[in-house]
Design a protein around this motif. Sequence first.
Motif, PDB file in Angstrom:
ATOM      1  N   SER A 110      35.105  68.873  16.940  1.00  0.00           N
ATOM      2  CA  SER A 110      34.324  68.118  17.918  1.00  0.00           C
ATOM      3  C   SER A 110      33.230  67.310  17.231  1.00  0.00           C
ATOM      4  CB  SER A 110      33.713  69.073  18.942  1.00  0.00           C
ATOM      5  OG  SER A 110      32.864  68.380  19.824  1.00  0.00           O
ATOM      6  N   LEU A 111      32.500  67.941  16.314  1.00  0.00           N
ATOM      7  CA  LEU A 111      31.406  67.249  15.637  1.00  0.00           C
ATOM      8  C   LEU A 111      31.901  66.073  14.801  1.00  0.00           C
ATOM      9  CD1 LEU A 111      29.288  70.333  14.492  1.00  0.00           C
ATOM     10  CD2 LEU A 111      28.903  68.850  16.465  1.00  0.00           C
ATOM     11  N   MET A 112      33.114  66.168  14.297  1.00  0.00           N
ATOM     12  CA  MET A 112      33.690  65.071  13.510  1.00  0.00           C
ATOM     13  C   MET A 112      33.841  63.795  14.339  1.00  0.00           C
ATOM     14  SD  MET A 112      36.608  67.250  11.470  1.00  0.00           S
ATOM     15  CE  MET A 112      37.616  65.842  11.076  1.00  0.00           C
ATOM     16  N   GLN A 113      33.923  63.939  15.659  1.00  0.00           N
ATOM     17  CA  GLN A 113      34.105  62.757  16.520  1.00  0.00           C
ATOM     18  C   GLN A 113      32.872  61.859  16.511  1.00  0.00           C
ATOM     19  OE1 GLN A 113      37.281  62.593  17.301  1.00  0.00           O
ATOM     20  NE2 GLN A 113      37.354  64.686  16.485  1.00  0.00           N
ATOM     21  N   MET A 114      31.696  62.433  16.220  1.00  0.00           N
ATOM     22  CA  MET A 114      30.483  61.624  16.131  1.00  0.00           C
ATOM     23  C   MET A 114      30.613  60.590  15.011  1.00  0.00           C
ATOM     24  SD  MET A 114      27.731  64.726  16.574  1.00  0.00           S
ATOM     25  CE  MET A 114      26.302  63.684  16.345  1.00  0.00           C
ATOM     26  N   ALA A 115      31.055  61.047  13.838  1.00  0.00           N
ATOM     27  CA  ALA A 115      31.232  60.145  12.696  1.00  0.00           C
ATOM     28  C   ALA A 115      32.407  59.196  12.921  1.00  0.00           C
ATOM     29  CB  ALA A 115      31.442  60.960  11.426  1.00  0.00           C
ATOM     30  N   LYS A 116      33.487  59.738  13.492  1.00  0.00           N
ATOM     31  CA  LYS A 116      34.697  58.929  13.709  1.00  0.00           C
ATOM     32  C   LYS A 116      34.420  57.749  14.627  1.00  0.00           C
ATOM     33  CE  LYS A 116      39.405  59.479  15.560  1.00  0.00           C
ATOM     34  NZ  LYS A 116      40.421  60.478  15.984  1.00  0.00           N
ATOM     35  N   THR A 117      33.788  58.021  15.771  1.00  0.00           N
ATOM     36  CA  THR A 117      33.526  56.950  16.735  1.00  0.00           C
ATOM     37  C   THR A 117      32.479  55.968  16.208  1.00  0.00           C
ATOM     38  OG1 THR A 117      31.955  58.416  17.867  1.00  0.00           O
ATOM     39  CG2 THR A 117      34.190  58.319  18.741  1.00  0.00           C
ATOM     40  N   SER A 118      31.480  56.476  15.490  1.00  0.00           N
ATOM     41  CA  SER A 118      30.457  55.592  14.924  1.00  0.00           C
ATOM     42  C   SER A 118      31.058  54.653  13.885  1.00  0.00           C
ATOM     43  CB  SER A 118      29.327  56.417  14.293  1.00  0.00           C
ATOM     44  OG  SER A 118      28.685  57.217  15.270  1.00  0.00           O
ATOM     45  N   ALA A 119      31.984  55.172  13.081  1.00  0.00           N
ATOM     46  CA  ALA A 119      32.657  54.340  12.083  1.00  0.00           C
ATOM     47  C   ALA A 119      33.512  53.272  12.750  1.00  0.00           C
ATOM     48  CB  ALA A 119      33.510  55.217  11.164  1.00  0.00           C
ATOM     49  N   LYS A 120      34.192  53.652  13.818  1.00  0.00           N
ATOM     50  CA  LYS A 120      35.009  52.685  14.555  1.00  0.00           C
ATOM     51  C   LYS A 120      34.143  51.586  15.171  1.00  0.00           C
ATOM     52  CE  LYS A 120      39.426  53.837  14.371  1.00  0.00           C
ATOM     53  NZ  LYS A 120      40.498  52.877  13.988  1.00  0.00           N
ATOM     54  N   LEU A 121      32.966  51.968  15.666  1.00  0.00           N
ATOM     55  CA  LEU A 121      32.063  50.974  16.242  1.00  0.00           C
ATOM     56  C   LEU A 121      31.533  50.024  15.170  1.00  0.00           C
ATOM     57  CD1 LEU A 121      30.121  53.174  18.815  1.00  0.00           C
ATOM     58  CD2 LEU A 121      31.683  51.278  19.330  1.00  0.00           C
ATOM     59  N   ALA A 122      31.394  50.514  13.937  1.00  0.00           N
ATOM     60  CA  ALA A 122      30.996  49.638  12.831  1.00  0.00           C
ATOM     61  C   ALA A 122      32.068  48.585  12.574  1.00  0.00           C
ATOM     62  CB  ALA A 122      30.741  50.466  11.570  1.00  0.00           C
ATOM     63  N   LEU A 123      33.343  48.992  12.680  1.00  0.00           N
ATOM     64  CA  LEU A 123      34.444  48.037  12.529  1.00  0.00           C
ATOM     65  C   LEU A 123      34.439  47.024  13.670  1.00  0.00           C
ATOM     66  CD1 LEU A 123      37.371  50.431  11.460  1.00  0.00           C
ATOM     67  CD2 LEU A 123      36.000  48.916   9.989  1.00  0.00           C
ATOM     68  N   LEU A 124      34.105  47.490  14.871  1.00  0.00           N
ATOM     69  CA  LEU A 124      34.017  46.592  16.029  1.00  0.00           C
ATOM     70  C   LEU A 124      32.931  45.545  15.799  1.00  0.00           C
ATOM     71  CD1 LEU A 124      35.260  46.361  18.979  1.00  0.00           C
ATOM     72  CD2 LEU A 124      33.180  47.505  19.740  1.00  0.00           C
ATOM     73  N   ALA A 125      31.805  45.976  15.243  1.00  0.00           N
ATOM     74  CA  ALA A 125      30.715  45.048  14.952  1.00  0.00           C
ATOM     75  C   ALA A 125      31.118  44.041  13.879  1.00  0.00           C
ATOM     76  CB  ALA A 125      29.474  45.824  14.513  1.00  0.00           C
ATOM     77  N   GLN A 126      31.847  44.507  12.851  1.00  0.00           N
ATOM     78  CA  GLN A 126      32.314  43.600  11.810  1.00  0.00           C
ATOM     79  C   GLN A 126      33.252  42.541  12.366  1.00  0.00           C
ATOM     80  OE1 GLN A 126      34.063  45.786   8.547  1.00  0.00           O
ATOM     81  NE2 GLN A 126      32.171  46.905   8.083  1.00  0.00           N
ATOM     82  N   ALA A 127      34.024  42.929  13.387  1.00  0.00           N
ATOM     83  CA  ALA A 127      34.948  41.991  14.022  1.00  0.00           C
ATOM     84  C   ALA A 127      34.240  41.077  15.020  1.00  0.00           C
ATOM     85  CB  ALA A 127      36.062  42.761  14.725  1.00  0.00           C
ATOM     86  N   LYS A 128      32.924  41.298  15.182  1.00  0.00           N
ATOM     87  CA  LYS A 128      32.091  40.497  16.098  1.00  0.00           C
ATOM     88  C   LYS A 128      32.590  40.563  17.548  1.00  0.00           C
ATOM     89  CE  LYS A 128      30.656  37.316  12.438  1.00  0.00           C
ATOM     90  NZ  LYS A 128      29.386  38.036  12.216  1.00  0.00           N
ATOM     91  N   VAL A 129      33.007  41.780  17.923  1.00  0.00           N
ATOM     92  CA  VAL A 129      33.420  42.024  19.312  1.00  0.00           C
ATOM     93  C   VAL A 129      32.281  42.784  19.998  1.00  0.00           C
ATOM     94  CG1 VAL A 129      35.104  43.145  20.839  1.00  0.00           C
ATOM     95  CG2 VAL A 129      35.852  42.091  18.695  1.00  0.00           C
ATOM     96  N   PRO A 130      31.817  42.311  21.161  1.00  0.00           N
ATOM     97  CA  PRO A 130      30.669  42.939  21.830  1.00  0.00           C
ATOM     98  C   PRO A 130      30.952  44.371  22.287  1.00  0.00           C
ATOM     99  CG  PRO A 130      31.050  40.731  22.688  1.00  0.00           C
ATOM    100  CD  PRO A 130      32.241  41.072  21.846  1.00  0.00           C
ATOM    101  N   TYR A 131      29.906  45.193  22.221  1.00  0.00           N
ATOM    102  CA  TYR A 131      29.981  46.578  22.692  1.00  0.00           C
ATOM    103  C   TYR A 131      28.815  46.844  23.638  1.00  0.00           C
ATOM    104  CZ  TYR A 131      29.341  51.695  22.539  1.00  0.00           C
ATOM    105  OH  TYR A 131      29.145  53.016  22.874  1.00  0.00           O
ATOM    106  N   ILE A 132      29.131  47.232  24.867  1.00  0.00           N
ATOM    107  CA  ILE A 132      28.114  47.591  25.853  1.00  0.00           C
ATOM    108  C   ILE A 132      28.215  49.086  26.109  1.00  0.00           C
ATOM    109  CG2 ILE A 132      27.256  47.248  28.213  1.00  0.00           C
ATOM    110  CD1 ILE A 132      28.587  44.495  28.174  1.00  0.00           C
ATOM    111  N   SER A 133      27.095  49.786  25.999  1.00  0.00           N
ATOM    112  CA  SER A 133      27.055  51.229  26.254  1.00  0.00           C
ATOM    113  C   SER A 133      26.316  51.480  27.562  1.00  0.00           C
ATOM    114  CB  SER A 133      26.347  51.954  25.109  1.00  0.00           C
ATOM    115  OG  SER A 133      26.266  53.345  25.372  1.00  0.00           O
TER     116      SER A 133
END
Length: 281
Positions: A175-198
Motif C-alpha cells: 500500500s505504501l508503495m502506491q504513494m511513490a508510484k502515483t507521484s512518479a506517474k504524476l511527474a511523467l504527466l507534468a513532463q508531458a505538459k498534461v494538466p492535473y486537477i486534484s
Amino acid sequence: MSWFKRELKGIITSTEDKKEAPDGIWNKCPQCKKPLHYSEQVENQYVCHYCGFHIRIGSKEYFSILFDNNEFTEIAPNLTSGDPLSFVDTKKYSDRLKDTIKKTGLNDAIRAAYGKIDGQDIVIACMDFNFIGGSMGSVVGEKIARSIDHSIATKAPFLMISKSGGARMMEAAFSLMQMAKTSAKLALLAQAKVPYISLLTDPTTGGVTASYAMLGDINIAEPGSLIGFAGPRVIKETIKKDLPKGFQTAEFVQEHGFLDFIVDRREMKDKLASFLRMMAN
C-alpha cells in the motif's frame, strides 16, 4: 369525552392499511439534522438545501454529476486486489474483500473513466469511501497509474477525486508503495505538459494526502471537507497543545496555502470546465 376517542369517521387507518416509506427515500442531514427527500438530494447534487452541507457521495454520483450526459468509458473496471500477505485480523483479508465487493458492488476503493466535461476530454479517477474506508491499496495505485497513462496518450487532462482514510493496512508495504508510484506517474504527466486537477473531498487523510492528493496543478476542495495527514487527536497528543478552531477543514487548509480554491459541488462542473479551457490555452 371527545378527547379520549375520535368522533370523526374516516381518519383512522388500520395497521394493515398503513404504508411504510421505502428505505432510502428520506434521511437526515448530518449537520443540521433536517429531513431530506432523496429526489431533492439528487436534484441539489447531494448538498443540503437548508445548510449547504456536502453529503458524502461515491464515484457513481460524481460521474453522473461531472460527465456530460453521464456518458463515459471505464478504465480497468475488473481489477481487484490480491492478498499477497495472507493478512488476518478479525477475519481473512481475502474474505473481507469478497464481502465488501458483494456489499458495495465495487471491485475496489476507486473507479476510473474517460469522457467529456462540457465537451472537453477528461480522465477522472474517483475514490469510494464505502470500500474499506476508501483505503489506498495496490489496485488504487494501479488504476491511478493507468488513468495517467491514458491521459498522457490522449493528452486529456486528469482529474483525481480523493476520499480516503489513508493507506490500506492489510497490504502494508504494498500500500505504501502506491504513494511513490502515483507521484512518479504524476511527474511523467507534468513532463508531458498534461494538466492535473486534484479535488479533495471529505475526508482526505493519511498517505493519500501525503501523495497524489496534494500534487495537482490546481488543488481544489469541497466546503467543510476534512483534510489532513494524522488525526487531530494524534497531533494534539504529539505537540501537547490545543488545536485552533476549524483545524483540518478545507477552509483552514486553504487559509494556510495548501488549497487554491474551495468549490461548491453545485458549481463544480462549470468551474472544472472553466479550468480546462484556461489550461488548454
